[in-house]
Design a protein around this motif. Structure first.
Motif, PDB file in Angstrom:
ATOM      1  N   ALA A   1      -1.147 -10.951  -7.661  1.00  0.00           N
ATOM      2  CA  ALA A   1      -1.328 -10.449  -6.296  1.00  0.00           C
ATOM      3  C   ALA A   1      -0.831 -11.440  -5.249  1.00  0.00           C
ATOM      4  O   ALA A   1      -1.294 -11.433  -4.112  1.00  0.00           O
TER       5      ALA A   1
ATOM      6  N   HIS B   1      -5.782  -7.603  -6.256  1.00  0.00           N
ATOM      7  CA  HIS B   1      -4.914  -7.034  -5.240  1.00  0.00           C
ATOM      8  C   HIS B   1      -5.151  -7.742  -3.918  1.00  0.00           C
ATOM      9  O   HIS B   1      -6.144  -8.464  -3.751  1.00  0.00           O
TER      10      HIS B   1
ATOM     11  N   GLY C   1      -0.288  -5.862  -5.382  1.00  0.00           N
ATOM     12  CA  GLY C   1      -1.086  -6.255  -6.541  1.00  0.00           C
ATOM     13  C   GLY C   1      -1.202  -5.109  -7.525  1.00  0.00           C
ATOM     14  O   GLY C   1      -0.356  -4.211  -7.571  1.00  0.00           O
TER      15      GLY C   1
ATOM     16  N   LEU D   1      -4.887   0.313  -4.141  1.00  0.00           N
ATOM     17  CA  LEU D   1      -3.881  -0.066  -3.156  1.00  0.00           C
ATOM     18  C   LEU D   1      -3.777   0.954  -2.034  1.00  0.00           C
ATOM     19  O   LEU D   1      -3.266   0.656  -0.953  1.00  0.00           O
TER      20      LEU D   1
ATOM     21  N   ASP E   1       1.194  -0.083  -9.824  1.00  0.00           N
ATOM     22  CA  ASP E   1       1.178  -1.425  -9.261  1.00  0.00           C
ATOM     23  C   ASP E   1       2.294  -1.576  -8.229  1.00  0.00           C
ATOM     24  O   ASP E   1       3.302  -0.860  -8.264  1.00  0.00           O
TER      25      ASP E   1
END
Length: 393
Positions: free
Chosen positions: A231, A267, A281, A288, A295
């Motif tokens: 991250a 993250h 992340g 997210l 990702d």
């Protein structure tokens, strides 16, 4: 007048509702304890702290209240590590010594607070004196059950403090950054170390958790990462042995950053002065907020009609506040940490997730001003004035 709402996992009493029950929907905190007497919760709260299994807040008059697990003394008002504290309890130390606190931060198992003069107090720890996150040097015990002033910073007025996992970051009023704790190759991890920023630039924001940190320059034009993590924001690069600029955030005017409070599936997030929200992340459970569980190892802007003013990364969920006062959460909804009613539908209880920022319905009639997430729970501070909703919302 401010009101505090807490929800999520409550097994250690960290929600402050006088019980150990978990709550999937936001519930207002209504009382506190001081000198074994119960009182109505103060009406003006100015700072929040969400630790791994504990919570804290600071009032406008400078009082500090904590609740949850007291293991390693992280609550600051008892040496009994098995103390059950499910109602916010006042730390008498500051009142006795007439010390006014203005900001607080909770890490994994320690806490730090700043006085109006810019002095720093720390307490708690990890049970290991070698971690050094209290910044107390060799005089620091493995655990500190009462607030202790960080003497190494006595000549430098501190404006903000951020606790991570075995690490504490201190930003001075002059823009210097100091770090104490078990992190990278610090010269003396048990004392605050002055961090050399490229070109002597000053620092305005800092966040960290296990093994990595994010640092923002005073003008918001540069964001640095440091440490080891997926991250970091550097794509496939997972190691930054020195401060390294995150290219996608150059010139974006970043005003704050947040690191995930988890050693697994980490993250990160950043908010700019223009109200953009950038995330990167692991996308586990949609945390997210990009509409999927994929990702994204470089900063990606969340496309939204909202103008964001703050963000907080939990372990497997995320939360933010919009300029209009909306509280939004997303990611993993197990244990009720998102605060959305859909969690109560039986088939969703352990698999429920939201992959985009979703408004917390229970708080739709109030204006949210602050948000803090831990791995297990969520805290939101609101203003009591009602927000008139448009018929189109």
């Amino acid at each position: 007048m401010s009101e505090l709402y807490c929800w999520g996992l409550g097994k250690e009493g960290q929600l402050g509702h006088s019980s150990l029950f978990s709550l999937p929907i936001p519930q207002k905190c209504t009382k506190v304890v001081s000198n074994d007497k119960s009182f109505k919760i103060p009406s003006e709260i100015v700072s929040l702290g969400a630790g791994l299994l504990n919570s804290a807040f600071v009032t406008a008059s400078g009082e500090v209240y904590t609740c949850g697990s007291n293991r390693y003394g992280r609550l600051g008002h008892s040496s009994d590590e098995n103390e059950e504290c499910s109602t916010f309890k006042k730390i008498q130390f500051f009142s006795i010594h007439k010390i006014k606190i203005i900001q607080i931060s909770c890490g994994g198992t320690h806490t730090a607070a700043i006085t109006e003069e810019g002095h720093v107090y720390t307490w708690g720890s990890t049970g290991s004196s070698i971690s050094g996150e209290l910044g107390q040097g060799k005089r620091s015990p493995s655990s500190c059950f009462e607030p202790l002033r960080v003497e190494a910073l006595i000549s430098e007025a501190i404006s903000s403090v951020e606790c991570g996992h075995k690490i504490t970051g201190f930003i001075s009023r002059s823009g210097n950054l100091y770090i104490a704790g078990k992190f990278m190759n610090l010269k003396n991890n048990s004392l605050p170390n002055l961090v050399e920023i490229p070109n002597g630039e000053k620092v305005s924001a800092f966040s960290s958790w296990k093994n990595y940190a994010l640092i923002v320059t005073e003008d918001g034009e540069k964001t640095y990462c440091w440490g080891e993590s997926v991250a970091l924001g550097l794509g496939e690069t997972t190691k930054a042995p020195v401060l390294t600029q995150i290219p996608q955030l150059d010139g974006k005017g970043v005003k704050l950053v947040s690191c995930s409070s988890s050693e697994h599936h980490p993250h990160s997030a950043a908010v700019t002065v223009s109200g953009e929200l950038w995330v990167w992340g692991e996308g586990y459970k949609g945390k997210l907020g990009l509409g999927s569980e994929e990702d994204s190892f470089v900063p990606t802007k969340i496309e939204s009609d909202e103008t964001f003013v703050s963000v907080s990364c939990g372990g497997i969920h995320s939360g933010a506040i919009s300029e209009s006062g909306k509280a939004l959460t997303w990611g993993c909804g197990s244990d009720g940490r998102l605060g959305h009613p859909r969690y109560l539908e039986g088939r969703y209880r352990y698999t429920y997730k939201e992959t985009r920022p979703t408004r917390v319905e229970k708080l739709a009639t109030v204006k949210a001003t602050h948000i803090k997430l831990s791995y297990y729970h969520t805290m939101v501070l609101t203003q009591k004035e009602e927000v008139i909703l448009s018929k189109f919302e």
